[in-house]
Design a protein around this motif. Structure first.
Motif, PDB file in Angstrom:
ATOM      1  N   HIS A  12       0.844  -1.201   0.000  1.00 58.83           N
ATOM      2  CA  HIS A  12       0.000   0.000   0.000  1.00 58.83           C
ATOM      3  C   HIS A  12       0.881   1.253   0.000  1.00 58.83           C
ATOM      4  O   HIS A  12       0.589   2.227  -0.688  1.00 58.83           O
ATOM      5  CB  HIS A  12      -0.929   0.019   1.207  1.00 58.83           C
ATOM      6  N   GLU A  13       1.958   1.206   0.776  1.00 56.67           N
ATOM      7  CA  GLU A  13       2.878   2.349   0.858  1.00 56.67           C
ATOM      8  C   GLU A  13       3.530   2.622  -0.506  1.00 56.67           C
ATOM      9  O   GLU A  13       3.672   3.781  -0.909  1.00 56.67           O
ATOM     10  CB  GLU A  13       3.951   2.077   1.914  1.00 56.67           C
ATOM     11  N   ARG A  15       2.241   1.954  -3.452  1.00 55.11           N
ATOM     12  CA  ARG A  15       1.202   2.533  -4.306  1.00 55.11           C
ATOM     13  C   ARG A  15       0.966   3.997  -3.940  1.00 55.11           C
ATOM     14  O   ARG A  15       0.812   4.846  -4.817  1.00 55.11           O
ATOM     15  CB  ARG A  15      -0.105   1.743  -4.181  1.00 55.11           C
ATOM     16  N   ASP A  16       0.955   4.299  -2.637  1.00 53.61           N
ATOM     17  CA  ASP A  16       0.755   5.686  -2.181  1.00 53.61           C
ATOM     18  C   ASP A  16       1.869   6.601  -2.682  1.00 53.61           C
ATOM     19  O   ASP A  16       1.612   7.737  -3.087  1.00 53.61           O
ATOM     20  CB  ASP A  16       0.666   5.753  -0.653  1.00 53.61           C
ATOM     21  N   ARG A  17       3.114   6.121  -2.652  1.00 52.12           N
ATOM     22  CA  ARG A  17       4.239   6.929  -3.148  1.00 52.12           C
ATOM     23  C   ARG A  17       4.080   7.215  -4.643  1.00 52.12           C
ATOM     24  O   ARG A  17       4.308   8.335  -5.102  1.00 52.12           O
ATOM     25  CB  ARG A  17       5.570   6.222  -2.883  1.00 52.12           C
ATOM     26  N   VAL A  19       1.281   7.289  -6.351  1.00 52.85           N
ATOM     27  CA  VAL A  19       0.155   8.221  -6.495  1.00 52.85           C
ATOM     28  C   VAL A  19       0.612   9.650  -6.195  1.00 52.85           C
ATOM     29  O   VAL A  19       0.247  10.590  -6.904  1.00 52.85           O
ATOM     30  CB  VAL A  19      -1.021   7.794  -5.584  1.00 52.85           C
ATOM     31  N   ASP A  20       1.438   9.840  -5.159  1.00 53.06           N
ATOM     32  CA  ASP A  20       1.966  11.174  -4.845  1.00 53.06           C
ATOM     33  C   ASP A  20       2.772  11.736  -6.013  1.00 53.06           C
ATOM     34  O   ASP A  20       2.630  12.900  -6.383  1.00 53.06           O
ATOM     35  CB  ASP A  20       2.833  11.132  -3.589  1.00 53.06           C
ATOM     36  N   ARG A  23       0.365  12.744  -8.829  1.00 59.77           N
ATOM     37  CA  ARG A  23      -0.397  13.961  -8.523  1.00 59.77           C
ATOM     38  C   ARG A  23       0.473  15.201  -8.653  1.00 59.77           C
ATOM     39  O   ARG A  23       0.031  16.232  -9.151  1.00 59.77           O
ATOM     40  CB  ARG A  23      -0.990  13.872  -7.120  1.00 59.77           C
ATOM     41  N   LEU A  44      -3.243   2.492  -8.434  1.00 61.09           N
ATOM     42  CA  LEU A  44      -4.011   1.931  -7.314  1.00 61.09           C
ATOM     43  C   LEU A  44      -4.284   0.443  -7.482  1.00 61.09           C
ATOM     44  O   LEU A  44      -4.503  -0.265  -6.508  1.00 61.09           O
ATOM     45  CB  LEU A  44      -5.319   2.707  -7.148  1.00 61.09           C
ATOM     46  N   GLU A  67       6.059  16.461   2.190  1.00 63.15           N
ATOM     47  CA  GLU A  67       4.659  16.622   2.568  1.00 63.15           C
ATOM     48  C   GLU A  67       4.317  18.089   2.789  1.00 63.15           C
ATOM     49  O   GLU A  67       5.081  18.834   3.390  1.00 63.15           O
ATOM     50  CB  GLU A  67       4.372  15.860   3.871  1.00 63.15           C
ATOM     51  N   THR A 112      -1.374  19.093  -4.381  1.00 59.71           N
ATOM     52  CA  THR A 112      -1.379  17.660  -4.078  1.00 59.71           C
ATOM     53  C   THR A 112      -2.759  17.155  -3.666  1.00 59.71           C
ATOM     54  O   THR A 112      -2.922  15.975  -3.397  1.00 59.71           O
ATOM     55  CB  THR A 112      -0.373  17.343  -2.960  1.00 59.71           C
ATOM     56  N   SER A 113      -3.726  18.046  -3.599  1.00 62.91           N
ATOM     57  CA  SER A 113      -5.074  17.671  -3.212  1.00 62.91           C
ATOM     58  C   SER A 113      -6.049  18.370  -4.143  1.00 62.91           C
ATOM     59  O   SER A 113      -5.701  19.356  -4.786  1.00 62.91           O
ATOM     60  CB  SER A 113      -5.323  18.100  -1.763  1.00 62.91           C
TER      61      SER A 113
END
Length: 182
Positions: A12-13, A15-17, A19-20, A23, A44, A67, A112-113
């Motif tokens: 999951h980590e 995939r999150d990296r 995705v960051d 984005r 994802l 971040e 980023t959001s």
């Protein structure tokens, strides 16, 4: 990712990296909205590190930016406050000013959001928002006393890249949206 072989299962980590990274690339204009959405879906659902690496291989810097602060606090009396250049857009801005001109320039910002809330308590001041393409501003949450709004990007039917929601109180203040200079 890491030095692991490409056929190693992604966490999951991992995939999150990815995705960051995607984005940030989308926020920089390196990927179209359609391509970003497609790559995010693939990231994802990726099973291996190799699949994730392929999604970011053509991006010049595949390391994610640091971040963003969850909340940017701007408290100032008098003078100017300018946030421009390459800055990380937080999830929320707490704006408390008096007799102050605040400029938030989103043209080179790293978004980023998809949403930003600005909680404003302004007296005798001005908030200038230099908008970026795909950005809309909602001023429905503002209570105004002798204050003016000059906002152009209010088309909420479209799918914006960034939705800015303004809430709070303006007393003898102005909120002005400016388009970026070419």
């Amino acid at each position: 990712m890491s030095n692991d072989p490409p056929d190693v299962r992604a966490s999951h980590e991992d995939r999150d990296r990815a995705v960051d990274v995607l984005r940030i690339a989308g926020g920089d204009g390196r990927l179209s909205t359609e391509e970003l959405e497609k790559r995010l879906e693939l990231a994802l659902n990726a099973r291996t590190l190799g699949e994730l690496a392929a999604l970011t291989a053509d991006l010049p810097d595949s390391r994610p930016a640091p971040e963003a602060k969850e909340v940017l606090v701007i408290r100032q009396e008098g003078g100017k406050y300018v946030q421009d250049g390459r800055w990380l857009v937080p999830a929320r801005i707490d704006l408390r000013t008096q007799l102050c001109r605040v400029t938030l320039d989103f043209t080179q910002a790293v978004i980023t959001s998809s949403a930003l809330r600005i909680d404003a308590e302004m007296a005798h001041g001005r908030l200038v928002i230099v908008s970026a393409p795909g950005m809309v501003i909602d001023t429905g949450g503002l209570n105004r006393t002798y204050s003016k709004l000059k906002v152009h990007s209010t088309d909420w039917t479209a799918e914006p890249r960034l939705r800015v929601e303004l809430a709070g109180t303006l007393i003898h203040a102005k909120v002005i949206e400016r388009r970026p200079r070419r």
